[in-house]
Design an enzyme around this catalytic site. Structure first.
Site, PDB file in Angstrom:
ATOM      1  N   GLY A  14       0.865  -1.242  -0.035  1.00  0.00           N
ATOM      2  CA  GLY A  14       0.037  -0.168  -0.005  1.00  0.00           C
ATOM      3  C   GLY A  14       0.587   1.293   0.020  1.00  0.00           C
ATOM      4  O   GLY A  14       0.454   2.218   0.577  1.00  0.00           O
ATOM      5  N   SER A  40       1.052  -3.314   5.146  1.00  0.00           N
ATOM      6  CA  SER A  40       1.567  -3.449   6.572  1.00  0.00           C
ATOM      7  C   SER A  40       2.094  -2.371   7.115  1.00  0.00           C
ATOM      8  O   SER A  40       2.851  -1.799   6.627  1.00  0.00           O
ATOM      9  CB  SER A  40       2.656  -4.613   6.569  1.00  0.00           C
ATOM     10  N   ILE A  43       5.450  -2.474   8.511  1.00  0.00           N
ATOM     11  CA  ILE A  43       6.643  -2.495   7.524  1.00  0.00           C
ATOM     12  C   ILE A  43       6.734  -0.969   7.003  1.00  0.00           C
ATOM     13  O   ILE A  43       7.850  -0.588   6.509  1.00  0.00           O
ATOM     14  CB  ILE A  43       6.399  -3.533   6.340  1.00  0.00           C
ATOM     15  N   GLU A  50       8.972  12.595  -4.471  1.00  0.00           N
ATOM     16  CA  GLU A  50       8.487  13.748  -4.179  1.00  0.00           C
ATOM     17  C   GLU A  50       8.243  14.779  -5.651  1.00  0.00           C
ATOM     18  O   GLU A  50       7.682  15.465  -5.525  1.00  0.00           O
ATOM     19  CB  GLU A  50       9.143  14.571  -3.390  1.00  0.00           C
ATOM     20  N   LYS A  79       5.715  22.330 -10.708  1.00  0.00           N
ATOM     21  CA  LYS A  79       7.242  21.819 -11.289  1.00  0.00           C
ATOM     22  C   LYS A  79       7.376  22.111 -12.839  1.00  0.00           C
ATOM     23  O   LYS A  79       6.534  21.408 -13.421  1.00  0.00           O
ATOM     24  CB  LYS A  79       7.522  20.596 -10.997  1.00  0.00           C
ATOM     25  N   VAL A 188       2.130 -10.159   5.181  1.00  0.00           N
ATOM     26  CA  VAL A 188       2.170 -11.266   4.554  1.00  0.00           C
ATOM     27  C   VAL A 188       3.351 -12.139   4.771  1.00  0.00           C
ATOM     28  O   VAL A 188       4.589 -11.594   4.998  1.00  0.00           O
ATOM     29  CB  VAL A 188       2.315 -11.221   2.947  1.00  0.00           C
ATOM     30  N   GLU A 345      15.377  11.862 -13.018  1.00  0.00           N
ATOM     31  CA  GLU A 345      14.524  12.448 -13.975  1.00  0.00           C
ATOM     32  C   GLU A 345      13.027  12.328 -13.418  1.00  0.00           C
ATOM     33  O   GLU A 345      11.971  12.342 -14.427  1.00  0.00           O
ATOM     34  CB  GLU A 345      14.562  12.212 -15.357  1.00  0.00           C
ATOM     35  N   ILE A 349       7.246   7.300 -10.333  1.00  0.00           N
ATOM     36  CA  ILE A 349       5.840   7.254 -10.240  1.00  0.00           C
ATOM     37  C   ILE A 349       5.284   7.405 -11.603  1.00  0.00           C
ATOM     38  O   ILE A 349       4.240   6.635 -11.626  1.00  0.00           O
ATOM     39  CB  ILE A 349       5.293   8.527  -9.301  1.00  0.00           C
TER      40      ILE A 349
HETATM   41  C1  LIG Z   1      15.642   7.550  -3.057  1.00  0.00           C
HETATM   42  C2  LIG Z   1      14.472   7.695  -3.847  1.00  0.00           C
HETATM   43  C3  LIG Z   1      14.255   8.763  -4.225  1.00  0.00           C
HETATM   44  C4  LIG Z   1      12.854   8.765  -5.113  1.00  0.00           C
HETATM   45  N1  LIG Z   1      12.366   9.714  -5.400  1.00  0.00           N
HETATM   46  C5  LIG Z   1      11.244   9.597  -6.472  1.00  0.00           C
HETATM   47  C6  LIG Z   1      10.899  10.993  -7.162  1.00  0.00           C
HETATM   48  O1  LIG Z   1      11.516  11.986  -6.865  1.00  0.00           O
HETATM   49  N2  LIG Z   1       9.875  10.627  -8.108  1.00  0.00           N
HETATM   50  C7  LIG Z   1       9.501   9.767  -8.354  1.00  0.00           C
HETATM   51  O2  LIG Z   1       8.152   9.382  -9.001  1.00  0.00           O
HETATM   52  N3  LIG Z   1       9.883   8.548  -7.364  1.00  0.00           N
HETATM   53  C8  LIG Z   1      10.778   8.616  -6.783  1.00  0.00           C
HETATM   54  N4  LIG Z   1      11.160   7.436  -6.247  1.00  0.00           N
HETATM   55  C9  LIG Z   1      10.355   6.419  -6.364  1.00  0.00           C
HETATM   56  C10 LIG Z   1       9.239   6.278  -5.426  1.00  0.00           C
HETATM   57  O3  LIG Z   1       9.439   6.376  -4.015  1.00  0.00           O
HETATM   58  C11 LIG Z   1       8.530   5.030  -5.610  1.00  0.00           C
HETATM   59  O4  LIG Z   1       8.320   4.629  -6.721  1.00  0.00           O
HETATM   60  C12 LIG Z   1       7.208   4.940  -5.134  1.00  0.00           C
HETATM   61  O5  LIG Z   1       7.137   5.334  -3.748  1.00  0.00           O
HETATM   62  C13 LIG Z   1       6.403   3.645  -4.925  1.00  0.00           C
HETATM   63  O6  LIG Z   1       6.897   2.821  -4.133  1.00  0.00           O
HETATM   64  P1  LIG Z   1       6.173   1.328  -3.973  1.00  0.00           P
HETATM   65  O7  LIG Z   1       4.574   1.682  -3.517  1.00  0.00           O
HETATM   66  O8  LIG Z   1       6.370   0.501  -5.032  1.00  0.00           O
HETATM   67  O9  LIG Z   1       6.980   0.748  -2.660  1.00  0.00           O
HETATM   68  P2  LIG Z   1       6.954   1.188  -1.065  1.00  0.00           P
HETATM   69  O10 LIG Z   1       6.954   2.504  -0.832  1.00  0.00           O
HETATM   70  O11 LIG Z   1       8.057   0.446  -0.561  1.00  0.00           O
HETATM   71  O12 LIG Z   1       5.571   0.326  -0.588  1.00  0.00           O
HETATM   72  C14 LIG Z   1       5.467  -1.101  -0.375  1.00  0.00           C
HETATM   73  C15 LIG Z   1       4.514  -1.395   0.490  1.00  0.00           C
HETATM   74  O13 LIG Z   1       4.321  -3.022   0.522  1.00  0.00           O
HETATM   75  C16 LIG Z   1       4.095  -3.205   1.993  1.00  0.00           C
HETATM   76  N5  LIG Z   1       4.777  -4.410   2.086  1.00  0.00           N
HETATM   77  C17 LIG Z   1       6.015  -4.835   1.797  1.00  0.00           C
HETATM   78  N6  LIG Z   1       6.210  -6.123   2.679  1.00  0.00           N
HETATM   79  C18 LIG Z   1       4.869  -6.520   2.930  1.00  0.00           C
HETATM   80  C19 LIG Z   1       4.611  -7.626   3.659  1.00  0.00           C
HETATM   81  N7  LIG Z   1       5.392  -8.546   4.008  1.00  0.00           N
HETATM   82  N8  LIG Z   1       3.408  -7.866   3.753  1.00  0.00           N
HETATM   83  C20 LIG Z   1       2.275  -6.853   3.687  1.00  0.00           C
HETATM   84  N9  LIG Z   1       2.692  -5.614   3.184  1.00  0.00           N
HETATM   85  C21 LIG Z   1       4.035  -5.604   2.743  1.00  0.00           C
HETATM   86  C22 LIG Z   1       4.422  -1.960   2.596  1.00  0.00           C
HETATM   87  O14 LIG Z   1       3.829  -2.084   3.975  1.00  0.00           O
HETATM   88  C23 LIG Z   1       4.004  -1.027   1.708  1.00  0.00           C
HETATM   89  O15 LIG Z   1       2.592  -0.669   1.956  1.00  0.00           O
HETATM   90  C24 LIG Z   1      12.279   7.477  -5.240  1.00  0.00           C
HETATM   91  C25 LIG Z   1      12.696   6.231  -4.538  1.00  0.00           C
HETATM   92  C26 LIG Z   1      14.029   6.297  -3.831  1.00  0.00           C
HETATM   93  C27 LIG Z   1      14.401   4.912  -3.337  1.00  0.00           C
END
Ligand SMILES: Cc1cc2nc3c(=O)[nH]c(=O)nc-3n(C[C@H](O)[C@H](O)[C@H](O)COP(=O)(O)OP(=O)(O)OC[C@H]3O[C@@H](n4cnc5c(N)ncnc54)[C@H](O)[C@@H]3O)c2cc1C
Length: 504
Positions: A14, A40, A43, A50, A79, A188, A345, A349
């Site tokens: 999430g 979770s 986690i 951002e 932006k 999970v 860049e 997202i």
């Molecule tokens: C340094 C950095 C800078 C960034 N800057 C940018 C930016 O400027 N612009 C941009 O577009 N993107 C940026 N990103 C990328 C952006 O942060 C992610 O693409 C975006 O937040 C999506 O993350 P996600 O939802 O895939 O993963 P996460 O945010 O890691 O979410 C994972 C989810 O899975 C859940 N989860 C994991 N394991 C379990 C389990 N066992 N059981 C239940 N739930 C579980 C967690 O609770 C969480 O809800 C950046 C990333 C990094 C690392």
């Protein structure tokens, strides 16, 4: 053959990815399919992310989210592009703006006229011919007025956002839950595969609850709980081309008005981001751990903040690349679970958004046809590879001799696709965009020129125009852009009028 639509989808995770998937599927499938999201709190999410690119408004528009409400909810700012400092050489600065460069002249893109003049020493910096590049450093912003004259640079004036990705996920959660998505809080602990095809049958939560579905979307972040830990899909590692593998992130106090652009300042072994939100500034130092220690990276970051740090600096480790398959059996990986390219860049997202769009275009029925899966994977790989090339360009085309990291980047061997594009651009300023790729010709042109890839000649067709006419068009363009920028309101005034979030 069972050609019925899917009846159940489970989204695991999430973060931004999970809730973007949930909201988009809820809207598109209109409760014809049960959608469940497991996350979770224990986690948590990655907690950064951002800066965006303009395409996000398409996602929001599809959901029907009003822009002012969205910006208020996410405490966002606007932006217009990214200012790159010290990239090709120490002291350099260039702007990658999100809009047009000048006005195309018949079949000739404006940048060809600019090259013609520049080679004769008659044109200014490329940035002078883009409203985005001129308005942003002045702190000016407005959205495109619907009644802008056809020839005005404001007529087509795209913008993106800086925002708090956590608030965006929360906003989308409300949206998705109102449209029938069921959220389950829990960790999970096991993924059950079924015989004989090895598809995912269910996930088991710490509470013992079993969540079964016909299809799973893995949004569990870097670890790839389903796509990697359960299905062992494998990873394509691009660290040899994009060597940064760590980031330290820290928010700081906002000093002065929020600039309508991101700043990316090259450092000794990486770069630092500065992203202004309504109430704070997001900062981070992306670096290569082979050249810099965590302590050094943190010290550099903290020494280069506008205001007081508002939290402890946080380390994030990553490996640039992507899963060998984004979609494997009955599991699609979206967001960090699918792969990651550093945020230079602001593409992550966007890649979530485009993954969702591609999935909806290729929506499977219960057969889960391999033809559909293969097409998804080939399109996703192509998209990642072109963005990868665009990012490598920033590192490879540098003339810095002050740091081993930059020398190594300039000496690396690059993908053939990029080498060919650089050679053609250097030859005569030409670049061809494939319909499926993210960045437009103007983006490539701005970064090529900014990284000092100066064409040796312009397109020969430019010589069909009289010299005096080319000069006039180029000079006039500069004047129109400057005049137009001067009429725009300041960014903070625009936010005050349109979408200021309540102070917290
Ligand atoms: C340094 C950095 C800078 C960034 N800057 C940018 C930016 O400027 N612009 C941009 O577009 N993107 C940026 N990103 C990328 C952006 O942060 C992610 O693409 C975006 O937040 C999506 O993350 P996600 O939802 O895939 O993963 P996460 O945010 O890691 O979410 C994972 C989810 O899975 C859940 N989860 C994991 N394991 C379990 C389990 N066992 N059981 C239940 N739930 C579980 C967690 O609770 C969480 O809800 C950046 C990333 C990094 C690392």
């Amino acid at each position: 053959m069972n050609t019925e639509p899917l009846k159940s989808i489970a989204i695991i995770g999430g973060g931004t990815a999970g809730w973007m998937c949930a909201a988009a599927l809820a809207k598109a499938l209109q409760q014809s399919c049960a959608i469940r999201l497991v996350e979770s709190d224990e986690i948590g999410t990655v907690g950064v992310g951002e800066a965006t690119i303009p395409a996000l408004h398409i996602f929001n528009d599809t959901l029907g989210l009003p822009e002012a409400e969205f910006v208020r909810e996410v405490k966002g700012t606007f932006k217009l592009g990214i200012q790159f400092r010290n990239w090709a050489r120490q002291g350099d600065s260039y702007f990658h703006g999100f809009g047009k460069l000048g006005h195309d002249y018949g079949p000739n893109p404006f940048h060809q006229l600019w090259i013609h003049q520049r080679l004769q020493g008659k044109a200014g910096d490329l940035a002078d011919y883009s409203l985005h590049s001129v308005a942003a450093p002045q702190g000016r912003f407005m959205t495109s007025p619907t009644d802008a004259p056809v020839n005005s640079p404001l007529r087509d004036f795209p913008h993106a956002y800086h925002f708090d990705a956590g608030l965006y996920a929360r906003y989308l959660r409300r949206y998705a839950e109102q449209r029938g998505v069921i959220r389950t809080e829990g960790r999970v602990v096991e993924v059950k595969l079924r015989e004989p095809d090895g598809h995912i049958d269910a996930v088991v939560l710490q509470s013992g609850e079993r969540v079964a579905a016909e299809f799973f979307i893995d949004c569990s972040g870097f670890r790839g709980l389903l796509i990697e830990e359960a299905l062992h899909t494998g990873y394509v590692d691009w660290t040899h081309w994009l060597p940064c593998d760590r980031a330290i992130a820290v928010p700081c106090e906002k000093i002065g008005p929020a600039a309508p652009y991101t700043i990316a300042t090259a450092r000794a072994a990486g770069w630092q981001w500065r992203i202004p939100l309504q109430q704070r500034i997001g900062n981070g130092h992306v670096y290569c751990s082979r050249y810099l220690s965590e302590d050094e990276a943190t010290t550099t970051l903290l020494a280069n903040l506008d205001g007081r740090a508002l939290a402890e600096p946080r380390l994030l480790k990553f490996t640039t690349g992507h899963r060998r398959k984004f979609w494997n059996r009955n599991c699609l990986a979206v967001g960090l679970a699918s792969g990651f390219m550093e945020p230079l860049e602001s593409t992550s997202i966007y890649l979530i958004q485009s993954g969702i769009g591609r999935f909806l275009n290729l929506l499977p029925d219960r057969r889960l046809s391999q033809t559909v899966i293969d097409r998804y994977n080939s399109q996703a790989i192509f998209e990642f590879e072109r963005i990868r090339d665009f990012l490598i360009l920033h590192y490879y085309e540098n003339e810095r001799d002050d740091a081993p990291f930059w020398k190594a980047c300039a000496n690396m061997s690059i993908p053939e696709s990029l080498a060919e594009n650089i050679a053609l651009f250097r030859d005569s300023g030409r670049f061809f965009r494939n319909a499926e790729e993210m960045f437009a010709v103007t983006s490539w042109v701005q970064v090529m020129i900014g990284q000092r890839v100066m064409p040796q000649a312009c397109h020969p067709a430019i010589y069909t125009m009289p010299d005096a006419e080319i000069e006039k068009v180029v000079q006039l363009t500069r004047q129109v852009v400057a005049n137009c920028a001067a009429t725009m309101p300041m960014h903070e005034q625009f936010i005050d009028r349109f979408c200021r979030a309540p102070a917290t």
